[in-house]
Design a protein around this motif. Sequence first.
Motif, PDB file in Angstrom:
ATOM      1  N   GLU A   1       0.849  -1.192   0.000  1.00  0.00           N
ATOM      2  CA  GLU A   1       0.000   0.000   0.000  1.00  0.00           C
ATOM      3  C   GLU A   1       0.884   1.241   0.000  1.00  0.00           C
ATOM      4  OE1 GLU A   1      -1.524  -2.260   2.478  1.00  0.00           O
ATOM      5  OE2 GLU A   1      -3.324  -2.628   1.269  1.00  0.00           O
TER       6      GLU A   1
ATOM      7  N   HIS B   1       6.642   0.412  11.864  1.00  0.00           N
ATOM      8  CA  HIS B   1       5.313   0.062  11.348  1.00  0.00           C
ATOM      9  C   HIS B   1       4.428  -0.571  12.434  1.00  0.00           C
ATOM     10  CE1 HIS B   1       2.473  -1.258   8.250  1.00  0.00           C
ATOM     11  NE2 HIS B   1       2.461  -2.440   8.825  1.00  0.00           N
TER      12      HIS B   1
ATOM     13  N   HIS C   1       0.622   0.314  14.036  1.00  0.00           N
ATOM     14  CA  HIS C   1      -0.555  -0.540  14.284  1.00  0.00           C
ATOM     15  C   HIS C   1      -0.950  -0.497  15.763  1.00  0.00           C
ATOM     16  CE1 HIS C   1      -1.449  -2.423  10.477  1.00  0.00           C
ATOM     17  NE2 HIS C   1      -0.220  -2.859  10.307  1.00  0.00           N
TER      18      HIS C   1
ATOM     19  N   SER D   1      -1.948  -9.201  11.379  1.00  0.00           N
ATOM     20  CA  SER D   1      -2.019  -8.756   9.983  1.00  0.00           C
ATOM     21  C   SER D   1      -1.424  -9.825   9.094  1.00  0.00           C
ATOM     22  CB  SER D   1      -1.263  -7.433   9.834  1.00  0.00           C
ATOM     23  OG  SER D   1       0.114  -7.669   9.955  1.00  0.00           O
ATOM     24  N   GLY D   2      -1.158  -9.466   7.832  1.00  0.00           N
ATOM     25  CA  GLY D   2      -0.576 -10.430   6.914  1.00  0.00           C
ATOM     26  C   GLY D   2       0.890 -10.693   7.222  1.00  0.00           C
ATOM     27  N   GLY D   3       1.533  -9.741   7.879  1.00  0.00           N
ATOM     28  CA  GLY D   3       2.963  -9.872   8.142  1.00  0.00           C
ATOM     29  C   GLY D   3       3.304 -10.090   9.608  1.00  0.00           C
TER      30      GLY D   3
ATOM     31  N   MET E   1      -4.303 -17.360   6.923  1.00  0.00           N
ATOM     32  CA  MET E   1      -5.592 -17.303   6.222  1.00  0.00           C
ATOM     33  C   MET E   1      -5.361 -17.208   4.716  1.00  0.00           C
ATOM     34  SD  MET E   1      -8.000 -14.998   8.679  1.00  0.00           S
ATOM     35  CE  MET E   1      -9.590 -15.779   8.717  1.00  0.00           C
TER      36      MET E   1
ATOM     37  N   PRO F   1      -6.428 -11.185  -1.189  1.00  0.00           N
ATOM     38  CA  PRO F   1      -6.114 -11.748   0.120  1.00  0.00           C
ATOM     39  C   PRO F   1      -7.229 -12.653   0.618  1.00  0.00           C
ATOM     40  CG  PRO F   1      -6.805  -9.445   0.343  1.00  0.00           C
ATOM     41  CD  PRO F   1      -6.861  -9.777  -1.123  1.00  0.00           C
TER      42      PRO F   1
ATOM     43  N   GLU G   1     -13.965 -15.022   5.350  1.00  0.00           N
ATOM     44  CA  GLU G   1     -14.983 -14.541   6.291  1.00  0.00           C
ATOM     45  C   GLU G   1     -16.379 -14.621   5.678  1.00  0.00           C
ATOM     46  OE1 GLU G   1     -14.703 -10.459   7.676  1.00  0.00           O
ATOM     47  OE2 GLU G   1     -16.121 -10.854   9.307  1.00  0.00           O
TER      48      GLU G   1
ATOM     49  N   GLY H   1      -4.760  -5.827   9.832  1.00  0.00           N
ATOM     50  CA  GLY H   1      -5.711  -6.231   8.789  1.00  0.00           C
ATOM     51  C   GLY H   1      -6.736  -7.260   9.241  1.00  0.00           C
TER      52      GLY H   1
ATOM     53  N   CYS I   1     -10.171  -6.428  10.668  1.00  0.00           N
ATOM     54  CA  CYS I   1     -11.324  -6.115   9.792  1.00  0.00           C
ATOM     55  C   CYS I   1     -12.386  -7.200   9.951  1.00  0.00           C
ATOM     56  CB  CYS I   1     -10.910  -6.101   8.320  1.00  0.00           C
ATOM     57  SG  CYS I   1      -9.893  -4.726   7.855  1.00  0.00           S
ATOM     58  N   ASN I   2     -11.976  -8.346  10.469  1.00  0.00           N
ATOM     59  CA  ASN I   2     -12.862  -9.506  10.563  1.00  0.00           C
ATOM     60  C   ASN I   2     -13.872  -9.321  11.703  1.00  0.00           C
ATOM     61  OD1 ASN I   2     -13.689 -12.313  11.422  1.00  0.00           O
ATOM     62  ND2 ASN I   2     -12.444 -12.795   9.632  1.00  0.00           N
TER      63      ASN I   2
ATOM     64  N   ARG J   1     -12.119   0.079   9.785  1.00  0.00           N
ATOM     65  CA  ARG J   1     -11.388  -0.730   8.794  1.00  0.00           C
ATOM     66  C   ARG J   1     -10.238   0.027   8.143  1.00  0.00           C
ATOM     67  NH1 ARG J   1     -15.056  -5.076   7.322  1.00  0.00           N
ATOM     68  NH2 ARG J   1     -13.728  -5.669   5.608  1.00  0.00           N
TER      69      ARG J   1
ATOM     70  N   CYS K   1      -7.338  -0.268  10.182  1.00  0.00           N
ATOM     71  CA  CYS K   1      -6.886  -1.635  10.517  1.00  0.00           C
ATOM     72  C   CYS K   1      -5.815  -2.066   9.526  1.00  0.00           C
ATOM     73  CB  CYS K   1      -8.047  -2.631  10.429  1.00  0.00           C
ATOM     74  SG  CYS K   1      -9.144  -2.600  11.839  1.00  0.00           S
ATOM     75  N   THR K   2      -6.134  -1.962   8.228  1.00  0.00           N
ATOM     76  CA  THR K   2      -5.141  -2.319   7.225  1.00  0.00           C
ATOM     77  C   THR K   2      -4.104  -1.190   7.154  1.00  0.00           C
ATOM     78  OG1 THR K   2      -6.697  -1.433   5.630  1.00  0.00           O
ATOM     79  CG2 THR K   2      -6.620  -3.796   5.803  1.00  0.00           C
TER      80      THR K   2
HETATM   81  O1  KG4 Z   1      -2.466  -4.864   7.951  1.00  0.00           O
HETATM   82  P1  KG4 Z   1      -2.522  -5.409   6.559  1.00  0.00           P
HETATM   83  O2  KG4 Z   1      -3.180  -4.570   5.516  1.00  0.00           O
HETATM   84  O3  KG4 Z   1      -1.090  -5.681   5.993  1.00  0.00           O
HETATM   85  C1  KG4 Z   1      -0.011  -6.142   6.712  1.00  0.00           C
HETATM   86  O4  KG4 Z   1       0.652  -5.317   7.417  1.00  0.00           O
HETATM   87  O5  KG4 Z   1       0.233  -7.356   6.622  1.00  0.00           O
HETATM   88  O6  KG4 Z   1      -3.204  -6.846   6.648  1.00  0.00           O
HETATM   89  C2  KG4 Z   1      -3.468  -7.668   5.535  1.00  0.00           C
HETATM   90  C3  KG4 Z   1      -3.950  -9.003   6.049  1.00  0.00           C
HETATM   91  C4  KG4 Z   1      -4.113 -10.065   4.968  1.00  0.00           C
HETATM   92  O7  KG4 Z   1      -3.493 -11.255   5.397  1.00  0.00           O
HETATM   93  C5  KG4 Z   1      -5.621 -10.245   4.871  1.00  0.00           C
HETATM   94  O8  KG4 Z   1      -6.015 -11.553   4.505  1.00  0.00           O
HETATM   95  C6  KG4 Z   1      -6.075  -9.892   6.272  1.00  0.00           C
HETATM   96  O9  KG4 Z   1      -5.240  -8.845   6.667  1.00  0.00           O
HETATM   97  N1  KG4 Z   1      -7.487  -9.488   6.283  1.00  0.00           N
HETATM   98  C7  KG4 Z   1      -8.434 -10.192   6.889  1.00  0.00           C
HETATM   99  C8  KG4 Z   1      -9.657  -9.547   6.627  1.00  0.00           C
HETATM  100  N2  KG4 Z   1      -9.395  -8.456   5.861  1.00  0.00           N
HETATM  101  C9  KG4 Z   1      -8.045  -8.435   5.671  1.00  0.00           C
HETATM  102  N3  KG4 Z   1      -8.341 -11.301   7.612  1.00  0.00           N
HETATM  103  C10 KG4 Z   1      -9.479 -11.784   8.105  1.00  0.00           C
HETATM  104  N4  KG4 Z   1     -10.701 -11.247   7.868  1.00  0.00           N
HETATM  105  C11 KG4 Z   1     -10.839 -10.142   7.141  1.00  0.00           C
HETATM  106  N5  KG4 Z   1     -12.035  -9.613   6.931  1.00  0.00           N
END
Ligand code: KG4
Length: 340
Positions: A15, A114, A118, A138-140, A168, A180, A186, A282, A285-286, A309, A312-313
């Motif tokens: 991003e 970073h 968060h 998050s993803g990382g 996930m 993703p 979800e 991220g 967001c769930n 949201r 969150c990301t």
């Molecule tokens: O915080 P983020 O934008 O990036 C990182 O810093 O990693 O998080 C992205 C992660 C992805 O793995 C994505 O699958 C997850 O957040 N994510 C979710 C949802 N929306 C995004 N995981 C579960 N449920 C969601 N609704």
Amino acid sequence: MQQLYILGIETSCDETAAAVYHTTHGILSNELFSQIALHTQFGGVLPELASREQLAKIDSIVAHALQKAQVTLDQIDYIAVTHKPGLAGSLLVGLSFAKSLAWAKNKPLIGVNHLEGHTFSSMIEHPVPFPHLCLTASGGHTSINLVQNFGEYSTIAETLDDAAGEAMDKIAKLMGLPYPGGPVLEKLAREKNFEDFFQYPRGKADAINFSFSGLKTAVLYHLVANQAYNLEKRQFLKADDLEFIQKVASSLHVCIADIFIQKIALALKQHPNLRAITFVGGVACNQYITNRIRQYAESRGLSFFSPSRKYCTDNGAMIAFVGHYKAQKKETSPLTLDIF
Ligand code: KG4
Ligand code: ZN
């Protein structure tokens, strides 16, 4: 309190984000370009592509953030930028851009971790009381932090391997679902009301650190045992069986929420005098997972907060927010700041 304008820049992954924060008025703008559409075709983030795209977007995203906030670069007091951790190429774009602005306009630079971004992201909108516990997923990254005050926090649990979002994403990929995976899973899980059909393993109940790689493997072997996956051909065999995919997604949600709550419970045992729990990143967001953690927090008599949201990301607002309290403390960085 000094009246300050902080520009926040975030380019740690896929991003390109920038925001302006004002010490009295809060977030004035929060601009973002997401590369999700670009990486979906590869089933995950391609670092080389990510950095090139960062380079193409950074200039206009920062310009838009200033425009929306109705401030000029000359009015900005501090330039805050994510300098670690993340993808090296992506980080370098934001950091070099921020340094150039700081040098050319003679503005102080503030390097922001970073994860600190968060960790304090729920405080952009909510006056979360200290001390509190913050679960970042998050993803990382996946970690639990004990937060004592602005900028004062310590990590009490983290993942030993994969992050929750990464697990996930990988499980979704196993079933041929797009990147993703989190949001897609979800939606599928909701169709089965988040029931626990398959009872995936929750890991070691008494270990405070997370391990999501084991969960991914457990799901994989469950798929194999149900003739849903061919290991040799690396092929998902039940693409037509929506019911089955929904049951996997549903069970996975209950399992991940249980794991999070199990670790929070252990953290609270070690630190019994906390006032709140926050859930960020991220995965926050769930809605299902967030609600489960909210219910748990309330059952323990603690307040619960999670950002909207957009915070969150990955976003620039959380970097500008950390920048504002570091600016108050004059915690600036030299122009030799690096990505390590
Ligand atoms: O915080 P983020 O934008 O990036 C990182 O810093 O990693 O998080 C992205 C992660 C992805 O793995 C994505 O699958 C997850 O957040 N994510 C979710 C949802 N929306 C995004 N995981 C579960 N449920 C969601 N609704
Ligand atoms: Zn992040």
